[in-house]
Scaffold this active site. Sequence first.
Site, mmCIF file in Angstrom:
data_model
loop_
_atom_site.group_PDB
_atom_site.id
_atom_site.type_symbol
_atom_site.label_atom_id
_atom_site.label_comp_id
_atom_site.label_asym_id
_atom_site.label_seq_id
_atom_site.Cartn_x
_atom_site.Cartn_y
_atom_site.Cartn_z
ATOM 1 N N ASP A 157 -7.601 0.513 37.157
ATOM 2 C CA ASP A 157 -7.113 0.468 38.424
ATOM 3 C C ASP A 157 -7.692 -1.961 38.083
ATOM 4 O OD1 ASP A 157 -6.891 0.101 40.579
ATOM 5 O OD2 ASP A 157 -9.091 1.317 41.336
ATOM 6 N N THR B 140 -3.492 -4.521 43.717
ATOM 7 C CA THR B 140 -2.642 -5.037 44.316
ATOM 8 C C THR B 140 -2.075 -6.762 44.840
ATOM 9 O OG1 THR B 140 -5.262 -6.040 44.820
ATOM 10 C CG2 THR B 140 -5.296 -3.949 46.221
ATOM 11 N N LYS C 88 -1.546 4.505 45.112
ATOM 12 C CA LYS C 88 -1.661 3.990 43.803
ATOM 13 C C LYS C 88 -2.470 5.370 42.690
ATOM 14 C CE LYS C 88 -2.954 -0.149 44.356
ATOM 15 N NZ LYS C 88 -3.034 -0.116 46.152
ATOM 16 N N THR C 89 -3.722 5.278 43.004
ATOM 17 C CA THR C 89 -5.017 6.178 42.444
ATOM 18 C C THR C 89 -4.494 8.078 42.600
ATOM 19 O OG1 THR C 89 -6.859 4.853 43.204
ATOM 20 C CG2 THR C 89 -7.126 7.415 42.324
HETATM 21 N N1 LIG Z 1 1.595 9.457 50.007
HETATM 22 C C1 LIG Z 1 0.904 10.331 49.974
HETATM 23 N N2 LIG Z 1 0.739 12.071 51.146
HETATM 24 C C2 LIG Z 1 -0.661 11.819 51.110
HETATM 25 N N3 LIG Z 1 -1.544 11.361 50.831
HETATM 26 C C3 LIG Z 1 -2.319 10.071 50.578
HETATM 27 C C4 LIG Z 1 -0.823 9.836 50.281
HETATM 28 N N4 LIG Z 1 -1.014 8.311 49.704
HETATM 29 C C5 LIG Z 1 -2.314 8.130 49.238
HETATM 30 N N5 LIG Z 1 -2.736 9.701 50.138
HETATM 31 C C6 LIG Z 1 -4.140 9.748 50.525
HETATM 32 O O1 LIG Z 1 -4.688 7.842 51.196
HETATM 33 C C7 LIG Z 1 -6.398 8.426 50.412
HETATM 34 C C8 LIG Z 1 -6.472 7.179 49.460
HETATM 35 O O2 LIG Z 1 -5.442 7.112 48.464
HETATM 36 P P1 LIG Z 1 -5.193 5.958 47.094
HETATM 37 O O3 LIG Z 1 -6.975 6.146 46.716
HETATM 38 O O4 LIG Z 1 -4.431 7.194 45.965
HETATM 39 O O5 LIG Z 1 -5.245 4.529 46.999
HETATM 40 P P2 LIG Z 1 -4.929 3.562 46.570
HETATM 41 O O6 LIG Z 1 -3.938 2.720 46.259
HETATM 42 O O7 LIG Z 1 -4.980 3.935 45.338
HETATM 43 O O8 LIG Z 1 -5.675 2.716 47.192
HETATM 44 P P3 LIG Z 1 -7.192 2.011 46.144
HETATM 45 O O9 LIG Z 1 -6.379 0.499 45.537
HETATM 46 O O10 LIG Z 1 -8.161 1.394 46.928
HETATM 47 O O11 LIG Z 1 -7.498 2.114 44.577
HETATM 48 C C9 LIG Z 1 -6.613 9.582 49.259
HETATM 49 O O12 LIG Z 1 -7.462 10.468 49.790
HETATM 50 C C10 LIG Z 1 -5.460 10.081 49.347
HETATM 51 O O13 LIG Z 1 -5.302 11.970 49.648
#
Ligand SMILES: Nc1ncnc2c1ncn2[C@@H]1O[C@H](COP(=O)(O)OP(=O)(O)OP(=O)(O)O)[C@@H](O)[C@H]1O
Length: 366
Positions: A130, A179, A85-86
């Site tokens: 977030d 989430t 998501k981030t």
């Molecule tokens: N589709 C993707 N392709 C490659 N790498 C990814 C992908 N999605 C996530 N990642 C990797 O996974 C890690 C976590 O991703 P991210 O921080 O965006 O998750 P999030 O959903 O925002 O988590 P949270 O809700 O805990 O903040 C990052 O280091 C990112 O590089």
Amino acid sequence: MTDHDAVSEQDPRSTHHQSAGYEIVDPHPDPDEEAAESALRPTSLSEFEGQERVSDQLGLVLEAARHRGTVPDHVLLSGPPGLGKTTLAMIIAAEMSAPLRISSGPAIQHAGDLAAILSGLTEGEVFFLDEIHRMSRPAEEMLYLAMEDFRVDVVVGKGPGATAIPLEIPRFTLVGATTRAGLLPGPLRDRFGFTAQLDFYHTAALEHIVFRSARLLGAQLHAEGAAEIARRSRGTPRIANRLLRRVRDFAQVRADGFITPAVAQAALELYEVDEQGLDRLDRAVLQAMCHRFGGGPVGLSTLAISVGEERETVEEVAEPFLVREGFLMRTQRGRVATAAAWQHLGLAPPTGVQGGQGAPDLFGGL
Ligand SMILES: Nc1ncnc2c1ncn2[C@@H]1O[C@H](COP(=O)(O)OP(=O)(O)OP(=O)(O)O)[C@@H](O)[C@H]1O
């Protein structure tokens, strides 16, 4: 990322899950690994693996906005932690060549906190919020107006003499992440022009992610080694990248640096992540269920105490995975181990025990 300027209001990540120690398969971010994580983030939609439908739809929204020379609609991203998501919020800003501002629901407790951020935005800025479901109610109401009319009402004075002064704010794109999409009030959800639910990744997409990360880390990786890591990553890129970094350590210190399937297996064994991605805590939960409570039903608090963990850790880290993989069922009377759980521990299920891979979650709210 190009002319992309990320401003963090406050660390948006909640860390209470880490209180009981380092969990290698915890999908929540570990504050200590933020630098390692950001080095591996894809910076464009074309680099973003998996989630094809979301990627396609979002690409269209952004391209149309670029054609029209307007700011894209507000975007709501929901899904479990670690699925991107981030990363997607950062990609939206990068694709629009717009600056990015980051904050989180828990950091915005007063409407004034939000007014300060919104009035400081520049035209076209992407505002990533977030944990949007954890914002305070007054801030949420201010956000409705800001999203719809690009205006905030600043209240001056107190009591009967208080007046609301309307303040124009620049047009911006809100990217909300949660989430728990179900916790968002309808009026807030309705103000997003594009809503996407991120799903757990297939093993093939995780393999690509592991390969790409290995290339960025300069790690030598055998195809089967990547498959081994991907299979044990619980459908979550954050976990795939974390396992890769640990396996790379092992390959460098205990082998010749090359991540072969045997090296990956030995490293993951050392970190107690088994062939199906279960770690020490997952197995402790299953063992408590089967050995101590005859397979259940057992309440969450009792289960947490018996494995010496916080209730939240069991509920948010171990349980969603165990339910999804069909090892555990949540019923109105408590948690129940399925036949697959008994079999995973090498035990024969007692007669009458049902379920296994794909077993239903009978009572999601427990
Ligand atoms: N589709 C993707 N392709 C490659 N790498 C990814 C992908 N999605 C996530 N990642 C990797 O996974 C890690 C976590 O991703 P991210 O921080 O965006 O998750 P999030 O959903 O925002 O988590 P949270 O809700 O805990 O903040 C990052 O280091 C990112 O590089």
